[in-house]
Motif scaffolding. Structure first.
Motif: not given
Lengths: 676, 152
Positions: A604, A545, A608
């Motif tokens: 993503m 991230r 996620n």
């Protein structure tokens, strides 16, 4: 060259391919120029791509002793023929090892170095050569530095170039930290006492002192301190004053005595500056104020096998004998000597107060160390902060942390200095306050806040980047790459990953601390996830991230190697998804993201929480459904459907329905027949 | 609506329509018997017998109402064997359905069991295909208590 500076010229001998710097200069690493090499650098030929014929030299710098980024920026605006100023700088990637290095470009100085090697004494100059060729000739350089409040901090014989008509030119001053390569002889007493990493940017007055030492050496062909060790030099300077120690009763040209006394003054307030030097050069005679030597005691104090008559000399000795110092302070001998022999009750009270504070901190285990440090400040307020084996000027703490970050045991000492508020104690101990102390304390408080916070991205690592403008990322993960710009961080990591030099997540505390200074938005929640590297899955996801955020904000180019590496680290995460069709979809998406080099897409998919929650929920429902079906199947297999009870139950319902339907039909028929 | 209000309404109706009530009570004896012997809370047997029985008394009731709701009319309706036969035959139809349907239902269920098992197993296989073998785990973990329940 000082032994603590790493030699890189030999290591980089393999660099051969020309590279461009900002489209303005072509660097030719195959053409080495050792005669222009500064300590810790590699000098190579460079040519201007704009057709300028001036011969140039490029210095390849090292990240262990990083160049002075802020000074380079400011100095490059100066045009001064008697001082080497950078005309270009930046990082370039050398093709041989795909490593980014910092390079500073200068016009090649005319003439030869005053001495070919560091540590050699310069030859004796006659009076006219010193006055006209050195002092007057260098005045424009000092004028520029003074007017811009810049410092040179590299005035020493091996960094002075001498033209054929015996005119001096100041060598470059930016390839290593301020004062880092300076011999102790050329530094004022306090800076000489500090470790090279802790000498700080200092002030232009430090440069005037170095000029004074240079003039003394040129006038005498060396000084009285030649062949003395650093500690002997410092002791002699404290004992006799710098002028007395360097020149003493030696015969120096009468004309030079005034500037020598002025420039070598140990009191920065009395030291000559540009105005004094210009006035003297214009023929106005000034009589520098004699700085009084430290007050002598009526009887000496014995410490570490020697007798001392002054407090600064004792403090200097205590600096070198830390354990004995603590014993001396703990006893009554020091207090009695200060009160009776020195008759300085104020000093004794300060040491007493330090002891009391130390006793209050006894539970931390370092109370007596703090007491020793503060006691030394009381004995010699002009000395740098001393703590165990560390001596650092008050404004040089951040630079010292950066330079000594990987030195064994040093970091803990710097941490103690900050936690024990020794810089604040040093400022309090000063006889005269300076306006810059406010800014120093403010900066140190900010560093303290960073250091106290143990979350990843803060701590001592943050102190490195918050306190030193343009300092390169020290993370081992970027290898030898000089990353001083956030835009170059991900490409450097990409190169390291592609070379197979990173195995785990390519994020560590240094990378976090370095990047956080440049990342927009609040990253605190993410940092908490990065606190424990042993929780691998959480750490890897958070790293992805973080890298994705950096790519989004600063490095939009594709990063296929880094993406593939992160995907490999986190591919297990895909396997934790329960839905097989979804897993396949994710695998395909990961492969595509790896190919495209887009960390954001990868993140993503792999980090996620929403799709993970959906999958978990779906799986829970599927499990419940399966269990239900299993129960149904078992019931059917055990004859539950044709059991008497079930048949009766179904039959009763069926009978009721049949009966109701038939009765309804009969009722309709009867109604119709009754009406008709 | 609770039972008490319904009972009150029925009693009021019986008071105002006494001849019809007498006729209905006599002709709906089979339904009364079904009500008494019906142990099911849903009263399926009562419904199965009662609905055709009610249809069977409708001709006698309409005849009574056409003659003016008199006790004479009611008693003559009761005495009319035709009315009795129609009402009781209709109730008999209900009893016949109640006792005949289990045979048909039993046969049907035994035929459909195999298909239903196949259908359930196929649906389970679809779940395993979509969510993996681990979806079985909870079922196997839950199996012993199920067995226990069955044993009990």
């Amino acid at each position: 060259m000082p032994s603590y500076i790493k030699e890189i010229a030999g290591e980089l001998d393999y660099l051969q391919h020309p590279v461009e710097l900002d489209g303005k200069f072509e660097l030719l690493p195959a053409e080495k120029l050792p005669e222009f090499q500064s300590p810790g650098t590699l000098a190579i030929n460079a040519v201007s791509m704009k057709g300028q014929a001036t011969p140039l030299v490029a210095l390849i710098c090292q990240k262990e002793a990083a160049p002075r980024a802020a000074t380079i920026r400011l100095m490059s605006r100066i045009s001064c023929p008697v001082m080497l100023v950078p005309i270009g700088s930046g990082t370039v990637v050398f093709k041989e090892d795909n490593t980014r290095r910092y390079v500073v470009i200068f016009e090649r100085p005319k003439g030869k170095r005053l001495v070919p090697q560091a540590g050699m004494s310069p030859p004796k100059f006659d009076e006219d050569d010193i006055i006209h060729g050195v002092i007057e000739n260098l005045l424009p350089a000092f004028r520029e530095l003074s007017s811009r409040t810049l410092t040179h901090r590299a005035i020493r014989p091996d960094n002075i170039f001498l033209t054929s008509d015996r005119r001096a030119i100041l060598g470059e001053a930016v390839s290593t930290p301020a004062g880092y390569a300076q011999p102790v002889l050329y530094e004022p007493i306090d800076s000489g006492m500090a470790s090279p990493s802790g000498r700080a940017e200092g002030t232009v007055l430090d440069d005037y002192y170095s000029l004074g030492v240079l003039i003394a050496e040129l006038a005498m062909g060396g000084t009285l301190l030649d062949k003395k060790t650093d500690e002997q030099i410092i002791e002699a300077k404290i004992k006799l004053g710098s002028y007395g120690a360097l020149v003493g009763q030696s015969r120096v040209p009468l004309k030079l005595m005034e500037p020598l006394r002025g420039l070598l003054s140990d009191d920065p307030y009395e030291r000559w500056g540009i105005a004094d030097l210009e006035m003297w050069a214009n023929g106005r005679h000034l009589s520098p104020k004699q700085v009084p030597l430290p007050q002598k005691a009526v009887r000496s104090i014995s410490f570490a096998g020697k007798d001392y008559l002054t407090a600064p000399l004792l403090a200097n000795s205590m600096r070198m004998h830390w354990t004995e110092s603590k014993q001396l302070i703990a006893g009554d001998q020091l207090d009695s000597w200060i009160r009776r022999a020195l008759s300085n009750d104020d000093m004794a009270s300060l040491i007493k107060a330090a002891q009391q504070t130390g006793q209050a901190l006894a539970s931390t285990g370092s109370g007596d160390d703090r007491t020793a440090s503060v006691a030394m400040m009381a004995l010699d307020p002009s000395a740098p902060i001393t703590y165990k084996s560390t001596s650092v000027r008050v404004n040089g703490l951040a630079q010292a942390i950066a330079l000594d970050f990987f030195q064994s045991g040093k970091l803990e000492q710097y941490l103690d200095i900050i936690r024990m508020k020794l810089p604040q104690a040093w400022v309090t101990s000063q006889v005269r306050t300076k306006p810059e102390f406010v800014a120093i304390i403010k900066q140190l408080e900010s560093v303290e806040q960073s250091v106290k916070n143990m979350t990843a991205g803060y701590g001592m690592e943050r102190a490195v980047y918050a306190g030193n403008e343009g300092w390169p990322c020290l993370s081992p993960l970027v290898g030898d790459n000089y990353v001083d710009d956030i835009k170059n961080l991900l490409p450097a990591l990409e190169g390291m990953v592609a070379a197979g030099r990173i195995e785990g997540a390519p994020v560590d505390r240094h990378i976090l601390a370095f990047s956080l200074k440049h990342l927009r938005g609040n990253q605190d929640a993410l940092l908490k996830r990065l606190n424990d590297p042993f929780k691998r899955d959480v750490y890897n996801r958070a790293s992805l991230r973080f890298l994705a955020e950096m790519q989004k904000q600063h490095s939009p180019q594709p990063l296929p190697a880094l993406s593939a590496h992160m995907a490999d680290l986190l591919i297990d995460a895909v396997e934790t998804f329960n839905n097989t069709a979804f897993r396949k979809q994710l695998r395909d998406a990961v492969e595509k993201a790896k190919h495209d080099g887009q960390m954001t897409t990868l993140q993503m998919i792999l980090d996620n929480a929403h799709i993970q929650d959906q999958d978990k929920l779906g799986f829970t429902q599927a499990q419940a459904m399966f269990t239900n079906l299993e129960a149904q199947a078992t019931w059917l297999e055990k004859g539950g459907l044709v059991s008497d009870e079930n048949v009766r139950m179904v039959s009763e319902k069926t009978s009721a329905v049949i009966s109701a339907v038939c009765s309804g039909v009969a009722l309709v028929i009867m109604t119709i027949s009754w009406v008709l | 609506m609770g039972r008490l209000p319904l009972l009150i309404i029925l009693l009021l109706l019986a008071v105002f329509l006494m001849p019809s009530a007498i006729l209905g009570c006599v002709l709906m004896v089979p339904s009364l018997v079904a009500f008494v012997v019906d142990r099911n809370k849903q009263r399926y047997l009562t419904m199965t017998v009662g609905l055709p029985n009610f249809c069977g008394i409708l001709p006698a009731l309409t005849s009574l109402w056409e003659r003016g709701q008199t006790f004479d009319g009611a008693f003559s309706g009761i005495a009319d064997p035709w009315n009795m036969m129609v009402a009781y035959s209709a109730a008999g139809f209900g009893w016949l359905v109640y006792f005949g349907v289990p045979v048909i239902v039993g046969s049907y269920l035994s035929i459909s069991t195999e298909g239903k098992i196949k259908q359930v197993r196929k649906y389970q296989d679809d779940l395993v295909e979509a969510w993996g073998e681990s979806v079985r785990q909870s079922a196997s973990a839950a199996a012993p208590p199920d067995d226990k329940e069955d044993d009990e």
